[in-house]
Write a protein that holds these residues in place. Structure first.
Motif, PDB file in Angstrom:
ATOM      1  N   THR A 277      10.628   1.237   2.395  1.00  0.00           N
ATOM      2  CA  THR A 277       9.206   1.076   2.034  1.00  0.00           C
ATOM      3  C   THR A 277       8.568  -0.103   2.756  1.00  0.00           C
ATOM      4  O   THR A 277       7.352  -0.247   2.727  1.00  0.00           O
ATOM      5  N   GLN A 278       9.378  -0.958   3.361  1.00  0.00           N
ATOM      6  CA  GLN A 278       8.849  -2.181   3.973  1.00  0.00           C
ATOM      7  C   GLN A 278       8.697  -1.953   5.479  1.00  0.00           C
ATOM      8  O   GLN A 278       9.680  -1.940   6.215  1.00  0.00           O
ATOM      9  N   GLN A 279       7.451  -1.779   5.892  1.00  0.00           N
ATOM     10  CA  GLN A 279       7.202  -1.349   7.265  1.00  0.00           C
ATOM     11  C   GLN A 279       7.860  -2.256   8.301  1.00  0.00           C
ATOM     12  O   GLN A 279       8.402  -1.793   9.292  1.00  0.00           O
ATOM     13  N   LYS A 322       1.759   5.297  -0.676  1.00  0.00           N
ATOM     14  CA  LYS A 322       1.691   3.922  -0.175  1.00  0.00           C
ATOM     15  C   LYS A 322       1.093   3.005  -1.231  1.00  0.00           C
ATOM     16  O   LYS A 322       0.209   3.403  -1.983  1.00  0.00           O
ATOM     17  N   PRO A 325       3.044  -3.492   0.049  1.00  0.00           N
ATOM     18  CA  PRO A 325       4.510  -3.561   0.119  1.00  0.00           C
ATOM     19  C   PRO A 325       5.152  -4.408  -0.983  1.00  0.00           C
ATOM     20  O   PRO A 325       6.280  -4.125  -1.408  1.00  0.00           O
ATOM     21  N   ALA A 328       6.031  -2.106  -3.926  1.00  0.00           N
ATOM     22  CA  ALA A 328       6.672  -0.829  -3.586  1.00  0.00           C
ATOM     23  C   ALA A 328       7.798  -0.445  -4.547  1.00  0.00           C
ATOM     24  O   ALA A 328       8.061   0.736  -4.766  1.00  0.00           O
TER      25      ALA A 328
END
Ligand code: F6R
Length: 364
Positions: A277-279, A322, A325, A328
């Motif tokens: 989930t953490q770009q 989305k 973050p 998330a």
């Protein structure tokens, strides 16, 4: 009493959007977070030099996620610790520190002992507690009550989700009071928090897809969950949910640690679940997933809508909406709760009362 659900755990999974919404509403009024009900003033918040989060089990996993969120948003050093370790290691505590004890029951023996240890040293304490009037709630200097309502299933779901909200609210408020975020960032975070219940609802609405996949995992021997940063915190909780109710051995690994030993356990067909989930960490974890795949692993990816190129790597993908973050965990944990649940059901196990476990652990 199960409101038409087969198990309390499934009922409680469905109660999460409401529990989270109630908990948000208890501290957010007209776009502003208000900690006066918790008893913490802005002056108290400005004076904190260090935060210690102490808890057991899933509540500890909330602490692991919160550590990333609070440090990043509020720029206060945070240490998160298992209560059973904290109480015996004669911890060095900053007198201007805050000890945060997270507990659904408010009766967990080690968490209560940690709270008493902190108090006896004159350190300020905050309890994040679900059960009103419980020991931790009574003894902590300040209490943030999560509004999950009674949780019956041994495996926690809705209490965990509301504990996260309490930590996010604390992080955003600390960041604001200490001047780490401006008014528009503050408004953005508060608004984003308020979108979580509806997004959680959407994930729960997709449960049949998880059920289909989970049913195929009932014979699995080992399952690995990997992720970095907040995705590691999510992995810890996903792994605990899986092992406690499905009796399948599972481990959570910070993705970068795999090659320091654990990767030797990967065999043909071993399920590895990558949480993404953490770009900014996405590519790194994907490359760890590829390493597992080349050793025969069967890959599931858990990521946000938009990251469709994960389908080049993973054999099965679950997408969640989305959000910011920092938040998330609240969304990505739900498919993993459902996975544990459906594997347990597929194996015909006692989902709500897994063997050897008690809802409240009042002995150390
Ligand atoms: C796991 C689970 C436990 C509890 C832990 C702490 O699903 O429920 O790991 O999180 O026993 O309990 P509380 O929050 O009551 O202190």
């Amino acid at each position: 009493e199960k409101a038409g659900f087969e198990h309390f755990m499934m009922k409680e999974i469905h109660e999460q959007p409401k529990a989270v919404e109630d908990t948000i509403r208890s501290v957010v009024k007209d776009g502003t977070i208000d900690f006066s009900g918790v008893g913490m003033t802005e002056e108290d918040m400005r004076g904190i030099r260090q935060i210690y989060i102490v808890a057991c089990g899933s509540a500890y996993h909330v602490g692991v996620a919160a550590q990333y969120v609070i440090e990043d948003m509020a720029k206060i050093p945070v240490r998160v610790e298992l209560a059973s370790e904290f109480r015996y290691r004669h911890p060095l505590l900053d007198p201007e520190g805050l000890v945060v004890v997270i507990s659904q029951s408010g009766e967990t023996a080690d968490s209560l002992a940690a709270l008493r240890e902190a108090k006896s040293r004159g350190i300020k304490t905050l309890g994040i507690v679900n059960v009103v009037g419980s020991s931790i709630a009574r003894e902590a200097d300040n209490v943030f009550y999560t509004l999950a309502g009674p949780e019956i299933a041994v495996a926690t779901t809705k209490a965990y989700s509301t504990q996260l909200i309490a930590c996010y609210a604390l992080a955003v408020q600390l960041a604001k009071v200490r001047g780490e975020i401006d008014d528009s960032q503050y408004a953005y975070y508060v608004a984003e928090l308020e979108t979580l219940p509806e997004k959680m609802q959407r994930i729960i609405g997709d449960k049949e897809r998880i059920q289909w996949f989970a049913a195929k995992q009932a014979a699995a021997k080992d399952i690995f969950f990997i992720g970095r940063g907040i995705d590691y915190a999510i992995s810890l909780e996903g792994s605990l949910k899986m092992k406690e109710i499905s009796y399948i051995h599972s481990e959570a690994y910070a993705a970068g640690e795999l090659k320091h030993g654990t990767i030797s356990l990967i065999e043909n067909g071993t399920l590895v679940i990558g949480v993404l989930t953490q770009q900014e960490l996405y590519e790194k974890t994907v490359s760890n997933m590829v390493e597992c795949k080349s050793r025969g692993a069967y890959l599931m990816g858990l990521t946000t809508y938009g990251n469709y190129n994960i389908e080049d790597t993973a054999d099965f993908v679950v997408y969640v909406p989305k959000t910011d973050p920092h938040f998330a965990t609240s969304l990505a944990v739900i498919p993993l709760q459902l996975m544990g649940y459906y594997v347990s059901v597929a194996k015909g196990l006692d989902v709500d009362k897994p063997r050897n476990l008690a809802k409240s652990v009042t002995v150390e």
